[in-house]
Design a protein around this motif. Structure first.
Motif, short mmCIF file in Angstrom:
data_model
loop_
_atom_site.label_atom_id
_atom_site.label_comp_id
_atom_site.label_asym_id
_atom_site.label_seq_id
_atom_site.Cartn_x
_atom_site.Cartn_y
_atom_site.Cartn_z
N THR A 110 0.82 -1.22 0.00
CA THR A 110 0.00 0.00 0.00
C THR A 110 0.85 1.26 0.00
OG1 THR A 110 -0.12 -0.14 2.42
CG2 THR A 110 -1.97 -1.07 1.16
N ARG A 118 -15.19 5.65 -2.02
CA ARG A 118 -15.02 4.20 -2.01
C ARG A 118 -13.80 3.77 -2.82
NH1 ARG A 118 -19.61 3.03 -3.87
NH2 ARG A 118 -20.68 2.83 -1.87
N ARG A 119 -13.51 4.47 -3.92
CA ARG A 119 -12.45 4.03 -4.83
C ARG A 119 -11.11 4.69 -4.59
NH1 ARG A 119 -14.56 4.71 -10.84
NH2 ARG A 119 -12.37 4.16 -11.20
N ASP A 129 -7.58 6.21 -3.07
CA ASP A 129 -6.53 6.06 -2.07
C ASP A 129 -6.30 7.38 -1.33
OD1 ASP A 129 -5.72 3.28 -2.76
OD2 ASP A 129 -5.20 4.22 -4.67
N LEU A 155 -13.77 5.14 3.00
CA LEU A 155 -12.35 5.11 2.64
C LEU A 155 -11.72 3.81 3.10
CD1 LEU A 155 -11.33 8.75 3.61
CD2 LEU A 155 -11.42 7.82 1.29
N ARG A 156 -10.82 3.28 2.28
CA ARG A 156 -10.12 2.06 2.68
C ARG A 156 -9.21 2.35 3.86
NH1 ARG A 156 -4.86 2.34 1.78
NH2 ARG A 156 -3.95 3.45 0.01
N ASP A 157 -8.83 1.32 4.59
CA ASP A 157 -7.87 1.47 5.68
C ASP A 157 -6.58 2.08 5.14
OD1 ASP A 157 -9.77 0.26 7.22
OD2 ASP A 157 -8.64 -1.61 7.52
N ASP A 158 -6.05 3.06 5.86
CA ASP A 158 -4.79 3.74 5.53
C ASP A 158 -4.92 4.74 4.39
OD1 ASP A 158 -2.11 4.02 6.45
OD2 ASP A 158 -1.40 3.09 4.61
N ALA A 159 -6.14 4.96 3.88
CA ALA A 159 -6.35 6.01 2.88
C ALA A 159 -6.09 7.37 3.50
CB ALA A 159 -7.76 5.93 2.31
N GLU A 212 -12.39 8.18 13.11
CA GLU A 212 -11.76 7.39 12.04
C GLU A 212 -10.24 7.52 12.01
OE1 GLU A 212 -13.05 5.28 9.99
OE2 GLU A 212 -15.20 5.65 9.99
N ARG A 244 -7.80 4.68 11.78
CA ARG A 244 -7.92 3.79 10.62
C ARG A 244 -7.44 4.43 9.33
NH1 ARG A 244 -11.33 2.64 6.59
NH2 ARG A 244 -12.65 4.43 7.05
N ILE A 245 -7.69 5.74 9.17
CA ILE A 245 -7.27 6.48 7.99
C ILE A 245 -6.32 7.59 8.41
CG2 ILE A 245 -9.43 5.98 6.78
CD1 ILE A 245 -10.28 8.89 7.35
#
Length: 316
Positions: A137, A191-192, A194, A218-222, A241, A244-245
């Motif tokens: 990532t 959603r998509r 980074d 958002l994905r984890d680490d976004a 959050e 996570r982000i």
């Protein structure tokens, strides 16, 4: 042509002072004050940070006023409906101020992609690194960058991202197509992506737009980057959050955050002091832009960067 300056003393000293000779060569220029009641009747005002609202009462004392040249970005705080209703021509340096904000944004996209700040802290502590242990990532190859709002700054960011190996998404309810970006819905953007970079003006309908629901997509680490206005983001939701982000906040609500605010303590959140916009030598770009606009007006030409009256409800 008679002209004067309406701005704070600090703005006058730092932004306008270096180009006063240029302005005086173009017109009968002066004085500069933050008090509209102290201004003589003029044809044109050069405004800046600290200019008070130009109300109907103020305009009554300025019957000859026909144009405003602003040395900064947004004119929302001082150009009132009375100005638009009179048909006063307005120019803003928003396009000039957009460049450093866009540069900051691109820099933060690249730095967060490589996790530079976190890895630098770790390196200082352990003095060693295992490059083969870096997770997939990390890095900027093929990342998806989401731009929230095709504003002047948002479009400039999209333009600056073209040389990189990114896929760029864009969401704006008023714009369906921008060269270099795929237009998507709001939830799809989060959603998509980074990285999501926020460039939305603060309007009644955009307050709290970046909600907990969107952050949860958002994905984890976004990464979330906000250089727009602090109130566009639900900061309480970001607190929830932040483990996570990641986030880069150049603006907060309020500015400055209280000393005990939990975002100060989050290792996943970088807060910078509203420095993305023009500062230091970059003020010269704003001043020179204003001089060029005054020159056009004196020569009977149209402004290069007008603010149309029809945009009054949507400007930042």
């Amino acid at each position: 042509m008679r002209a004067a300056g309406a701005m704070s003393a600090d703005a006058a000293a730092t932004v306008l002072a270096p180009v006063l000779d240029d302005l005086r060569a173009l017109c009968d220029f002066g004085p500069i004050t933050g008090e509209l009641a102290e201004l003589p009747d003029v044809d044109l005002l050069v405004t800046g940070w600290g200019c008070p609202p130009i109300t109907q009462d103020a305009l009554a004392r300025l019957p000859s006023l026909r144009a405003i040249v602003h040395t900064a970005g947004s004119v929302r705080g001082f150009v009132t409906d009375a100005c638009w209703d009179r048909g006063i021509a307005v120019s803003s340096a928003a396009s000039a101020n957009a460049l450093p904000v866009a540069e900051y944004t691109v820099a933060m996209i690249l730095l967060t992609g490589k996790r530079v700040l976190e890895r630098a802290r770790s390196y200082r502590s352990v003095k060693q690194v295992d490059h083969y242990a870096i997770p997939p990532t990390v890095g900027n190859y093929g990342a998806t960058i989401g731009i929230l709002s095709a504003s002047t700054i948002g479009r400039r960011v999209i333009e600056l991202l073209r040389p990189y190996d990114f896929h760029v998404l864009m969401h704006d309810p008023f714009v369906t197509e921008v060269d270099g970006a795929e237009s998507v819905g709001l939830t799809e953007l989060f959603r998509r992506s980074d990285v999501v970079s926020v460039h939305t003006p603060l309007l009644p309908e955009t307050r709290g737009l970046v909600s907990g629901e969107l952050l949860g997509l958002l994905r984890d680490d976004a990464v979330l980057i906000n250089t727009a206005r602090g109130a566009v983001l639900d900061q309480d939701a970001l607190v929830a959050e932040a483990g996570r982000i990641r986030a880069v906040l150049d603006v907060t609500d309020p500015e400055v955050l209280p000393a005990d605010h939990p975002l100060w303590r989050s290792e996943n959140v970088l807060i910078t002091p509203h420095l993305a916009g023009s500062q230091g030598n970059e003020w010269g770009r704003l001043a020179n832009h204003a001089v060029a606009e005054v020159r056009r007006w004196v020569n009977g030409e149209q402004f290069a960067t007008p603010v149309p009256a029809g945009r009054r409800e949507r400007i930042a």
